[in-house]
Design a protein around this motif. Structure first.
Motif, mmCIF file in Angstrom:
data_model
loop_
_atom_site.group_PDB
_atom_site.id
_atom_site.type_symbol
_atom_site.label_atom_id
_atom_site.label_comp_id
_atom_site.label_asym_id
_atom_site.label_seq_id
_atom_site.Cartn_x
_atom_site.Cartn_y
_atom_site.Cartn_z
ATOM 1 N N LEU A 10 51.274 32.289 45.287
ATOM 2 C CA LEU A 10 52.019 33.539 45.209
ATOM 3 C C LEU A 10 53.245 33.517 46.120
ATOM 4 O O LEU A 10 54.357 33.779 45.673
ATOM 5 C CB LEU A 10 51.108 34.721 45.566
ATOM 6 C CG LEU A 10 51.775 36.097 45.671
ATOM 7 C CD1 LEU A 10 52.409 36.503 44.343
ATOM 8 C CD2 LEU A 10 50.755 37.128 46.141
ATOM 9 N N ILE A 11 53.048 33.172 47.387
ATOM 10 C CA ILE A 11 54.206 33.219 48.287
ATOM 11 C C ILE A 11 55.188 32.073 48.018
ATOM 12 O O ILE A 11 56.366 32.209 48.289
ATOM 13 C CB ILE A 11 53.825 33.318 49.783
ATOM 14 C CG1 ILE A 11 53.109 32.099 50.286
ATOM 15 C CG2 ILE A 11 53.014 34.573 50.045
ATOM 16 C CD1 ILE A 11 52.992 32.073 51.799
ATOM 17 N N SER A 97 65.049 42.320 48.733
ATOM 18 C CA SER A 97 66.013 41.563 47.936
ATOM 19 C C SER A 97 65.907 42.018 46.494
ATOM 20 O O SER A 97 65.203 42.970 46.179
ATOM 21 C CB SER A 97 65.712 40.063 48.051
ATOM 22 O OG SER A 97 64.450 39.787 47.472
ATOM 23 N N ASP A 98 66.565 41.310 45.628
ATOM 24 C CA ASP A 98 66.503 41.623 44.201
ATOM 25 C C ASP A 98 65.313 40.963 43.528
ATOM 26 O O ASP A 98 65.246 40.917 42.310
ATOM 27 C CB ASP A 98 67.800 41.175 43.511
ATOM 28 C CG ASP A 98 68.996 41.965 43.987
ATOM 29 O OD1 ASP A 98 70.101 41.414 43.946
ATOM 30 O OD2 ASP A 98 68.818 43.130 44.376
ATOM 31 N N ALA A 99 64.368 40.451 44.288
ATOM 32 C CA ALA A 99 63.241 39.703 43.733
ATOM 33 C C ALA A 99 62.028 40.583 43.438
ATOM 34 O O ALA A 99 60.948 40.078 43.208
ATOM 35 C CB ALA A 99 62.844 38.586 44.689
ATOM 36 N N LEU A 100 62.190 41.900 43.406
ATOM 37 C CA LEU A 100 61.038 42.782 43.202
ATOM 38 C C LEU A 100 60.358 42.535 41.861
ATOM 39 O O LEU A 100 59.134 42.457 41.788
ATOM 40 C CB LEU A 100 61.451 44.251 43.328
ATOM 41 C CG LEU A 100 60.322 45.268 43.129
ATOM 42 C CD1 LEU A 100 59.218 45.056 44.155
ATOM 43 C CD2 LEU A 100 60.873 46.686 43.199
ATOM 44 N N PHE A 105 55.616 40.460 39.035
ATOM 45 C CA PHE A 105 55.072 39.552 38.023
ATOM 46 C C PHE A 105 54.089 38.568 38.647
ATOM 47 O O PHE A 105 52.961 38.395 38.171
ATOM 48 C CB PHE A 105 56.215 38.802 37.328
ATOM 49 C CG PHE A 105 55.745 37.755 36.360
ATOM 50 C CD1 PHE A 105 55.332 38.112 35.092
ATOM 51 C CD2 PHE A 105 55.734 36.415 36.721
ATOM 52 C CE1 PHE A 105 54.893 37.133 34.192
ATOM 53 C CE2 PHE A 105 55.303 35.437 35.839
ATOM 54 C CZ PHE A 105 54.885 35.795 34.561
ATOM 55 N N GLU A 106 54.505 37.913 39.727
ATOM 56 C CA GLU A 106 53.658 36.911 40.383
ATOM 57 C C GLU A 106 52.429 37.555 41.029
ATOM 58 O O GLU A 106 51.336 36.988 41.007
ATOM 59 C CB GLU A 106 54.466 36.124 41.411
ATOM 60 C CG GLU A 106 55.562 35.266 40.829
ATOM 61 C CD GLU A 106 55.065 34.109 39.965
ATOM 62 O OE1 GLU A 106 53.868 33.737 40.037
ATOM 63 O OE2 GLU A 106 55.884 33.567 39.207
ATOM 64 N N ALA A 107 52.595 38.743 41.609
ATOM 65 C CA ALA A 107 51.458 39.427 42.234
ATOM 66 C C ALA A 107 50.417 39.812 41.182
ATOM 67 O O ALA A 107 49.205 39.686 41.418
ATOM 68 C CB ALA A 107 51.930 40.658 43.000
ATOM 69 N N VAL A 112 44.902 38.573 38.801
ATOM 70 C CA VAL A 112 44.022 38.047 37.745
ATOM 71 C C VAL A 112 43.217 36.876 38.281
ATOM 72 O O VAL A 112 41.998 36.796 38.074
ATOM 73 C CB VAL A 112 44.844 37.659 36.499
ATOM 74 C CG1 VAL A 112 43.986 36.898 35.490
ATOM 75 C CG2 VAL A 112 45.461 38.887 35.861
ATOM 76 N N ARG A 113 43.877 35.970 38.987
ATOM 77 C CA ARG A 113 43.171 34.796 39.543
ATOM 78 C C ARG A 113 42.159 35.204 40.602
ATOM 79 O O ARG A 113 41.056 34.654 40.667
ATOM 80 C CB ARG A 113 44.182 33.814 40.148
ATOM 81 C CG ARG A 113 44.984 33.098 39.067
ATOM 82 C CD ARG A 113 45.831 32.004 39.623
ATOM 83 N NE ARG A 113 45.018 30.956 40.229
ATOM 84 C CZ ARG A 113 45.501 30.043 41.070
ATOM 85 N NH1 ARG A 113 46.784 30.066 41.386
ATOM 86 N NH2 ARG A 113 44.724 29.136 41.592
ATOM 87 N N LEU A 114 42.529 36.177 41.439
ATOM 88 C CA LEU A 114 41.604 36.636 42.479
ATOM 89 C C LEU A 114 40.374 37.279 41.857
ATOM 90 O O LEU A 114 39.245 37.072 42.327
ATOM 91 C CB LEU A 114 42.311 37.608 43.427
ATOM 92 C CG LEU A 114 43.432 37.008 44.280
ATOM 93 C CD1 LEU A 114 44.199 38.116 44.994
ATOM 94 C CD2 LEU A 114 42.883 35.992 45.268
ATOM 95 N N ARG A 115 40.568 38.053 40.796
ATOM 96 C CA ARG A 115 39.419 38.676 40.114
ATOM 97 C C ARG A 115 38.482 37.612 39.566
ATOM 98 O O ARG A 115 37.267 37.758 39.612
ATOM 99 C CB ARG A 115 39.907 39.579 38.980
ATOM 100 C CG ARG A 115 40.470 40.883 39.459
ATOM 101 C CD ARG A 115 40.897 41.774 38.305
ATOM 102 N NE ARG A 115 41.497 42.985 38.830
ATOM 103 C CZ ARG A 115 42.471 43.642 38.247
ATOM 104 N NH1 ARG A 115 42.978 43.218 37.095
ATOM 105 N NH2 ARG A 115 42.952 44.735 38.796
#
Length: 119
Positions: A10-11, A97-100, A105-107, A112-115
């Motif tokens: 994610l990061i 930044s403009d990466a929200l 999307f990535e979060a 889903v993966r954490l679940r």
């Protein structure tokens, strides 16, 4: 159960990400990956857990609906809070930044993966 791989991914995939943490319903850190001070990330997770709990209570009283995600924006930082299950939540911190859109999307993918890991 280790969540390092999805949190690291994610990061790595979010420009400006400074840390990601999965915490339990009490705000206790379960696992984390940080490019910032570990203690600060744990405090951030605990504080956002309190906000999440209060927002859930308010929504329950008003709409009887589940909270899907929160975005807290300050002058320098954006923080995303996404419930993973009713007992766990994800916090992602990133530079403002403009990466929200990319961060959301990535979060969501990470949730889903954490679940899957929890199940």
């Amino acid at each position: 159960m280790s969540f390092k791989e999805p949190l690291s991914e994610l990061i790595d995939n979010v420009p400006g990400a400074t840390g990601a943490i999965i915490a339990d319903w009490e705000g206790e850190a379960v696992d984390q990956v940080a490019r910032m001070d570990d203690f600060q990330l744990k405090v951030l997770g605990a504080h956002k857990g309190l906000i999440l709990a209060n927002m859930r209570k308010a929504l329950c009283r008003l709409e009887n609906d589940d909270l899907e995600e929160m975005v807290v924006t300050t002058e320098k930082v954006q923080t995303l809070v996404l419930p993973v299950t009713h007992e766990y939540f994800l916090v992602l911190s990133l530079d403002r930044s403009d990466a929200l859109g990319r961060a959301l999307f990535e979060a969501r993918r990470c949730v889903v993966r954490l679940r899957e890991e929890i199940a």
